[in-house]
Motif scaffolding. Structure first.
Motif, PDB file in Angstrom:
ATOM      1  N   GLN A  21     -10.671  -5.247  -5.450  1.00  0.00           N
ATOM      2  CA  GLN A  21     -10.882  -6.475  -6.205  1.00  0.00           C
ATOM      3  C   GLN A  21     -11.382  -6.214  -7.623  1.00  0.00           C
ATOM      4  O   GLN A  21     -11.940  -7.105  -8.261  1.00  0.00           O
ATOM      5  N   GLN A  22     -11.203  -5.005  -8.109  1.00  0.00           N
ATOM      6  CA  GLN A  22     -11.570  -4.684  -9.478  1.00  0.00           C
ATOM      7  C   GLN A  22     -10.500  -3.759 -10.044  1.00  0.00           C
ATOM      8  O   GLN A  22      -9.817  -3.049  -9.307  1.00  0.00           O
ATOM      9  N   PRO A  23     -10.296  -3.780 -11.359  1.00  0.00           N
ATOM     10  CA  PRO A  23      -9.241  -2.940 -11.932  1.00  0.00           C
ATOM     11  C   PRO A  23      -9.563  -1.460 -11.796  1.00  0.00           C
ATOM     12  O   PRO A  23     -10.728  -1.046 -11.853  1.00  0.00           O
ATOM     13  N   PRO A  82     -13.231 -10.518 -15.250  1.00  0.00           N
ATOM     14  CA  PRO A  82     -13.117 -10.933 -13.846  1.00  0.00           C
ATOM     15  C   PRO A  82     -12.857 -12.420 -13.695  1.00  0.00           C
ATOM     16  O   PRO A  82     -13.124 -13.214 -14.616  1.00  0.00           O
ATOM     17  N   PRO A  83     -12.326 -12.837 -12.546  1.00  0.00           N
ATOM     18  CA  PRO A  83     -12.057 -14.268 -12.311  1.00  0.00           C
ATOM     19  C   PRO A  83     -13.275 -15.149 -12.530  1.00  0.00           C
ATOM     20  O   PRO A  83     -13.146 -16.298 -12.961  1.00  0.00           O
ATOM     21  N   ARG A 134      -5.681  -9.613  -8.598  1.00  0.00           N
ATOM     22  CA  ARG A 134      -5.327 -11.024  -8.711  1.00  0.00           C
ATOM     23  C   ARG A 134      -6.347 -11.791  -9.560  1.00  0.00           C
ATOM     24  O   ARG A 134      -7.549 -11.666  -9.387  1.00  0.00           O
ATOM     25  N   HIS A 135      -5.820 -12.585 -10.483  1.00  0.00           N
ATOM     26  CA  HIS A 135      -6.579 -13.517 -11.305  1.00  0.00           C
ATOM     27  C   HIS A 135      -7.575 -12.855 -12.250  1.00  0.00           C
ATOM     28  O   HIS A 135      -8.511 -13.514 -12.713  1.00  0.00           O
ATOM     29  N   TRP A 136      -7.371 -11.569 -12.561  1.00  0.00           N
ATOM     30  CA  TRP A 136      -8.162 -10.945 -13.620  1.00  0.00           C
ATOM     31  C   TRP A 136      -7.519 -11.266 -14.962  1.00  0.00           C
ATOM     32  O   TRP A 136      -6.326 -11.086 -15.161  1.00  0.00           O
ATOM     33  N   TRP A 137      -8.337 -11.782 -15.888  1.00  0.00           N
ATOM     34  CA  TRP A 137      -7.864 -12.043 -17.237  1.00  0.00           C
ATOM     35  C   TRP A 137      -7.587 -10.717 -17.943  1.00  0.00           C
ATOM     36  O   TRP A 137      -8.271  -9.726 -17.696  1.00  0.00           O
TER      37      TRP A 137
END
Length: 489
Positions: free
Chosen positions: A32-34, A189-190, A245-248
């Motif tokens: 859940q993190q790049p 992050p989202p 998903r949904h990271w700017w």
């Protein structure tokens, strides 16, 4: 030449990848993190895809380039604020090298010192449709997605400074291979969504833009941007970035010429996201189409083919809802009879801009079981993510200095650089026209005079002000869930 290191012969043992396809897929679908994968693509023929090679393969075929100014403004340079030219890669190379021949070519009106050029979102399946054998140069099967190749991937070619405005993708997660040159990624992050002032103008299905120019933020107008947490990394040739998903993200080319290849990986959550996007499309098209078309407001992003009718948008919404429930039913059936599904779910083509490309029916996407092959619960139980020299975290700025003291970590094509300089740092196509009445130049309705009373001359709300509230991601998510509950009953 950039990319030459990627073409050197592999030494004995170098072709052994640090992660099996199964493990790589587990990481992609659960992280859940790049993060950046290193030493995973050393044997991919796609590492040869520098601009000179691609120019020879395309053999004079023209592609569209988006051109933007290198000057830094307080507002994002959206696609609606750019210009376009049709040119060959040979002409692009000549222009970027300052050759005299470009003085009479398609780039003749754009001085290299003042402009950047970007051939972005080029579907490999389309530009190489007469050379399908080249699709196999891209091997996402090494990341656990058998059958996914260049046919389901997108090509990006840019000059120094070429960028995409800060945005998040509504669907899937993203794998990005850097081939030539380096690109700097600024990711948020989202949870930072409200601090990035999301907007759907210009409208583009599957992309939510930020009103903030993250390279030069207007903190008077967007004070909450101070609360964002930027994760910054410079991606070098041979490295693969995972954008969850949904990271700017805002992306900028930092070398004279860059080439990258990406593929969007579908997720179960995309089915609900497609309902949200269908609702957004219906509202934006209905409200913006009702305005005077002569006011010069280019609200529709150039990558969108047209402002679709209410009837078509309603069909799209119903199709997305139906697909959502079919997915739910299939998922429940699979849980009840796990042995009935033994084959690997077929990977569908990238759905990132598929609807406007005419490749996807109104349902929005093919019915997918969990693309990862395991549930979120199982993901939580998966082994600890094996960060190290082959999988490097993209860290928040505050953590970069303390954790980057180790020796440089070598990868297939270069060193991974965690950026530590000041400033935050995007995506898109354009017309030569300029946006006359976009949010960039409107005065916020909440702006106050020095005496803290509303200024009557500055409180006139625009359609875009209303839409920023009406189609705010949080609002649309709630509406979608209420709508699905109503449909379920």
């Amino acid at each position: 030449m950039a990319g030459a290191e990627s073409r050197r012969p592999l030494a004995p043992g170098e072709d052994v990848k640090p992660f099996t396809p199964g493990k790589a897929k587990e990481i992609v679908m659960s992280l859940q993190q790049p993060a950046v994968f290193c030493n995973m693509v050393g044997d991919w023929p796609a590492l040869h895809w520098n601009v000179k090679y691609l120019s020879a393969v395309l053999n004079g075929k023209t592609i569209q380039f988006r051109l933007g100014l290198k000057t830094v403004d307080l507002v994002p340079q959206f696609e609606t604020r750019c210009s376009y030219v049709e040119a060959t890669l040979e002409e692009f190379l000549a222009w970027s090298c300052g050759e005299p021949s470009c003085l009479s070519g398609p780039f003749s009106c754009y001085e290299y010192s003042k402009y950047w050029a970007y051939a972005d979102y080029k579907y490999i399946a389309r530009i190489f449709e007469d050379k399908p054998e080249i699709f196999q140069d891209v091997r996402w099967s090494d990341f656990g997605f058998p059958g996914r190749s260049g046919k389901e991937s997108t090509l990006w070619i840019g000059s120094e400074g070429a960028n995409t405005p800060c945005h998040l993708d509504s669907y899937g997660c993203n794998l990005v291979l850097q081939v030539q040159g380096r690109k700097r990624w600024h990711l948020f992050p989202p949870g930072d969504t409200s601090f990035l002032y999301p907007t759907r103008i210009p409208y583009e299905e599957s992309s939510i833009f930020s009103k903030v120019n993250v390279t030069n933020p207007d903190l008077k107008r967007f004070p909450e941007f101070r609360n964002t947490t930027a994760h910054v990394v410079t991606l070098s040739p041979g490295q693969v970035l995972l954008v969850p998903r949904h990271w700017w993200h805002y992306v900028e080319s930092v070398d004279p010429i860059t080439v990258s290849i990406n593929s969007w990986i579908e997720l179960d959550a995309d089915h609900e996201a497609r309902v949200e996007e269908a609702i957004t499309r219906m509202l934006v098209c209905a409200i913006k189409s009702a305005e005077n078309p002569g006011d010069g407001d280019l609200w529709l992003n150039p990558t969108e083919v047209e402002a679709t009718s209410h009837e078509i948008n309603l069909q799209y919404l119903n199709g997305a809802v139906s697909a959502y429930f079919r997915c739910q039913k299939a998922s429940l059936s699979e849980q009840a009879h796990p042995s009935s599904t033994t084959a690997e779910p077929r990977t569908s083509a990238s759905c990132k801009r598929k609807r406007r490309e005419g490749d996807c029916e109104p349902e929005g996407c093919r019915l997918l079981t969990r693309e990862s092959g395991f549930s979120a619960f199982e993901a939580e139980k998966s082994q600890e993510i094996p960060f190290g020299p082959h999988l490097i975290q993209v860290l928040p700025r505050s953590q970069e200095t303390s954790l980057m003291g180790a020796a440089a970590m070598e990868s297939d094509g270069g060193d991974l650089l965690h950026e530590n300089e000041g400033g935050h740092l995007g995506k898109l196509h354009c017309t030569g026209k300029r946006l006359v009445m976009d949010n960039d130049h409107e005065t916020p309705a909440h702006q106050m005079d020095a005496d803290s009373s509303p200024n009557a001359s500055q409180t006139a709300l625009s359609t875009n002000d209303l839409l920023d509230c009406l189609v705010n991601p949080r609002v649309i998510r709630l509406v979608a869930r209420l709508l699905l509950e109503r449909t379920r009953v």
